[in-house]
Design an enzyme around this catalytic site. Structure first.
Site, PDB file in Angstrom:
ATOM      1  N   SER A  37       0.720  -1.154   0.057  1.00 36.62           N
ATOM      2  CA  SER A  37       0.090  -0.013   0.000  1.00 36.62           C
ATOM      3  C   SER A  37       0.712   1.212  -0.155  1.00 36.62           C
ATOM      4  CB  SER A  37      -0.800   0.081   1.232  1.00 36.62           C
ATOM      5  OG  SER A  37      -1.553  -1.249   1.384  1.00 36.62           O
TER       6      SER A  37
HETATM    7  N1  SAH Z   1      -0.930  -3.797   3.488  1.00 40.61           N
HETATM    8  C1  SAH Z   1      -0.051  -4.677   2.644  1.00 40.61           C
HETATM    9  C2  SAH Z   1      -0.804  -4.603   1.384  1.00 40.61           C
HETATM   10  C3  SAH Z   1      -1.484  -5.779   1.184  1.00 40.61           C
HETATM   11  S1  SAH Z   1      -2.162  -6.193  -0.491  1.00 40.61           S
HETATM   12  C4  SAH Z   1       1.281  -4.134   2.472  1.00 40.61           C
HETATM   13  O1  SAH Z   1       1.417  -3.095   2.656  1.00 40.61           O
HETATM   14  O2  SAH Z   1       2.068  -4.874   2.089  1.00 40.61           O
HETATM   15  C5  SAH Z   1      -3.504  -7.065  -0.331  1.00 40.61           C
HETATM   16  C6  SAH Z   1      -2.983  -8.530   0.289  1.00 40.61           C
HETATM   17  O3  SAH Z   1      -4.368  -9.246   0.612  1.00 40.61           O
HETATM   18  C7  SAH Z   1      -2.493  -9.484  -1.014  1.00 40.61           C
HETATM   19  O4  SAH Z   1      -1.305  -9.864  -0.705  1.00 40.61           O
HETATM   20  C8  SAH Z   1      -3.590 -10.453  -1.148  1.00 40.61           C
HETATM   21  O5  SAH Z   1      -2.918 -11.744  -1.423  1.00 40.61           O
HETATM   22  C9  SAH Z   1      -4.152 -10.657   0.262  1.00 40.61           C
HETATM   23  N2  SAH Z   1      -5.595 -11.007   0.273  1.00 40.61           N
HETATM   24  C10 SAH Z   1      -6.484 -10.869  -0.688  1.00 40.61           C
HETATM   25  N3  SAH Z   1      -7.656 -11.565  -0.169  1.00 40.61           N
HETATM   26  C11 SAH Z   1      -7.450 -12.251   0.933  1.00 40.61           C
HETATM   27  C12 SAH Z   1      -8.055 -13.060   1.794  1.00 40.61           C
HETATM   28  N4  SAH Z   1      -9.259 -13.446   1.720  1.00 40.61           N
HETATM   29  N5  SAH Z   1      -7.336 -13.409   2.936  1.00 40.61           N
HETATM   30  C13 SAH Z   1      -5.817 -13.295   3.151  1.00 40.61           C
HETATM   31  N6  SAH Z   1      -5.083 -12.346   2.376  1.00 40.61           N
HETATM   32  C14 SAH Z   1      -5.978 -11.994   1.223  1.00 40.61           C
END
Ligand code: SAH
Length: 222
Positions: A64
């Site tokens: 993010s």
């Molecule tokens: N805040 C994180 C951004 C994550 S992007 C950072 O700063 O790096 C969102 C993440 O959510 C991705 O890695 C994706 O694989 C995960 N995601 C999506 N759906 C999900 C679910 N149902 N359960 C767990 N993770 C999930």
């Protein structure tokens, strides 16, 4: 001489992307100061570490934007003693910030390689108060519920009422993006009894929350 130019990339990021945009939460700023964001990028591809944008972390996912991390963390109103559930570990950057401000963090990621990388990074940084789970975080983490705070770092199609009513404590808060894939509304939720009081924060764009209480799977992106 322009003093601001002498700041490190991290201090520059905090000043121009967080403080200058109105987030003056000293706890959030201090936590961001203590977490080296470049460690959450693959070695050799750290040029976007302090840039004012989300950036690719592989498998079609993104870390993010720094401002969004600051805003979500600020809206969660964290303090020592609180237990936090994070859904969507991604790079682990947001996780590391949460770990600095809360008592304990439970984080769930559905893509195993990302979870493993995040685990290693947090271990290297000495974060000892984070628990990791591989699986569908849209179902929360029932064994450790209820939580004081829930942060969802991926876009949900609609408010996950069941998750929040069963895994968020009375008076607890959640922050999550809700809405269609192209653009969501960052939403702050407070649980009051069986009610979920929502407050719109701003427009945002996240990758999809994929799972039972999210969107259905789109394997082509992974
Ligand atoms: N805040 C994180 C951004 C994550 S992007 C950072 O700063 O790096 C969102 C993440 O959510 C991705 O890695 C994706 O694989 C995960 N995601 C999506 N759906 C999900 C679910 N149902 N359960 C767990 N993770 C999930």
């Amino acid at each position: 001489m322009n003093k601001i130019r002498e700041l490190s990339p991290l201090e520059w990021m905090i000043r121009t992307q967080v403080v200058d945009r109105g987030i003056d939460d000293a706890h959030v700023i201090e936590a961001m100061r203590q977490v080296p964001r470049d460690k959450f990028f693959k070695p050799g591809s750290t040029e976007l570490a302090y840039a004012d944008q989300a950036a690719p972390i592989g498998h079609g996912q993104t870390i993010s934007q720094p401002y969004i991390v600051a805003l979500m963390t600020h809206r969660l109103d964290l303090r020592p003693g609180l237990r936090v559930l994070e859904i969507g570990t991604g790079s682990g950057y947001q996780t590391a910030i949460l770990a600095r401000l809360a008592q304990e963090v439970w984080t769930v990621e559905r893509l195993k390689p990302l979870l493993d990388e995040a685990f290693e990074r947090l271990l290297d940084l000495g974060c000892r108060n984070v628990h990791f789970k591989f699986g569908d975080g849209s179902l929360g983490w029932a064994e450790h519920a209820p939580f004081d705070r829930i942060l969802i770092g991926a876009g949900a199609p609609e408010l996950p009422r069941n998750l929040l009513l069963t895994q968020l404590k009375e008076g607890g808060k959640a922050v999550l993006p809700i809405g269609p894939q192209e653009e969501q509304i960052l939403t702050e939720v407070t649980r009051v009894g069986k009610e979920l009081i929502t407050k719109d924060v701003c427009a945002c764009r996240f990758v999809k929350l994929i799972g039972e209480a999210g969107w259905s799977k789109d394997v082509s992106k992974e």
